[in-house]
Design a protein around this motif. Sequence first.
Motif, PDB file in Angstrom:
ATOM      1  N   HIS A 105      -1.313  -7.407  46.617  1.00  0.00           N
ATOM      2  CA  HIS A 105      -2.773  -9.102  46.934  1.00  0.00           C
ATOM      3  C   HIS A 105      -1.767 -10.142  46.923  1.00  0.00           C
ATOM      4  CE1 HIS A 105      -6.131  -7.820  44.325  1.00  0.00           C
ATOM      5  NE2 HIS A 105      -5.378  -6.612  43.993  1.00  0.00           N
ATOM      6  N   HIS A 155       0.073  -2.222  42.774  1.00  0.00           N
ATOM      7  CA  HIS A 155      -0.927  -3.054  43.295  1.00  0.00           C
ATOM      8  C   HIS A 155      -1.491  -4.798  43.414  1.00  0.00           C
ATOM      9  CE1 HIS A 155      -5.702  -2.565  43.512  1.00  0.00           C
ATOM     10  NE2 HIS A 155      -5.437  -4.044  43.361  1.00  0.00           N
ATOM     11  N   HIS A 186      -4.521  -4.312  37.132  1.00  0.00           N
ATOM     12  CA  HIS A 186      -3.262  -4.869  37.949  1.00  0.00           C
ATOM     13  C   HIS A 186      -2.398  -5.720  36.897  1.00  0.00           C
ATOM     14  CE1 HIS A 186      -7.443  -5.638  40.593  1.00  0.00           C
ATOM     15  NE2 HIS A 186      -6.632  -5.682  41.559  1.00  0.00           N
ATOM     16  N   CYS A 198     -11.976  -6.377  44.620  1.00  0.00           N
ATOM     17  CA  CYS A 198     -11.357  -5.161  43.986  1.00  0.00           C
ATOM     18  C   CYS A 198     -11.464  -4.644  43.079  1.00  0.00           C
ATOM     19  CB  CYS A 198      -9.402  -5.927  43.812  1.00  0.00           C
ATOM     20  SG  CYS A 198      -8.361  -4.418  43.863  1.00  0.00           S
TER      21      CYS A 198
HETATM   22 ZN   LIG Z   1      -6.237  -5.553  43.605  1.00  0.00          ZN
END
Ligand SMILES: [Zn+2]
Length: 227
Positions: free
Chosen positions: A99, A95, A197, A193
């Motif tokens: 980004h 994930h 992460h 978001c």
């Molecule tokens: Zn994210």
Amino acid sequence: MTDLLFRDDATLDWCEATVVAVTSAGVVLDRTVFYPAGGGQPGDTGTLDDIVVHDTVKGEGGTVLHLCQGALPMEGQTVTATLDWDRRFALMRMHTALHLLSVAIPLPVSGGAIGAEKSRLDFDMPEAPEDRDAIEAALNAMIEADHPVTDEWITDGELAANPGLVKTMSVQPPTGQGRVRLVRIGDIDLQPCGGTHVASTGQIGPVRLGKIEKKGKQNRRVSIHFA
Ligand SMILES: [Zn+2]
């Protein structure tokens, strides 16, 4: 509403919780470390005591539904909710890497999907990129730089008062829910978001660029894998 413990600490791999509802749709706990599928990130898997959770999805009213196999717990029971951490950590690494991919390819993103082995973003990209090795090198340089990944909450009011902030974001934030969670990666990326992460980009480890597929006239799908 389920208390979403992963929002404040994505490294929690278990918690004790009370079963508040058991329905044919799934098991609702008062709090959970399980991320429900959303934003391109799959739902978590793991166990409630010795009951297997094969998927996690959003329920009504801000609840999280743990989809169980076989026997079900009883309402009011205390259970230990334990994640399949290896899978979740791989999803967190992927994930966060996506980004960075959106930084390496600064074009509008039209979709994406996160997997434990392979992930992808769809870009509004009419022409194929000229130098895919340069994109892969840029990605790995951002990973090696070990940028911190932090999050912050901003209210719709603060957002409206700071139009410059929205301009620095790679994705337009959703409004109308009162507040928005922003994820910041060092000084290179800031976007709304709700996913999980890693704490710093070095935890992602080296990645390689996979296929770049043409999807319709305007779009290209770019995949990444762990190297
Ligand atoms: Zn994210």
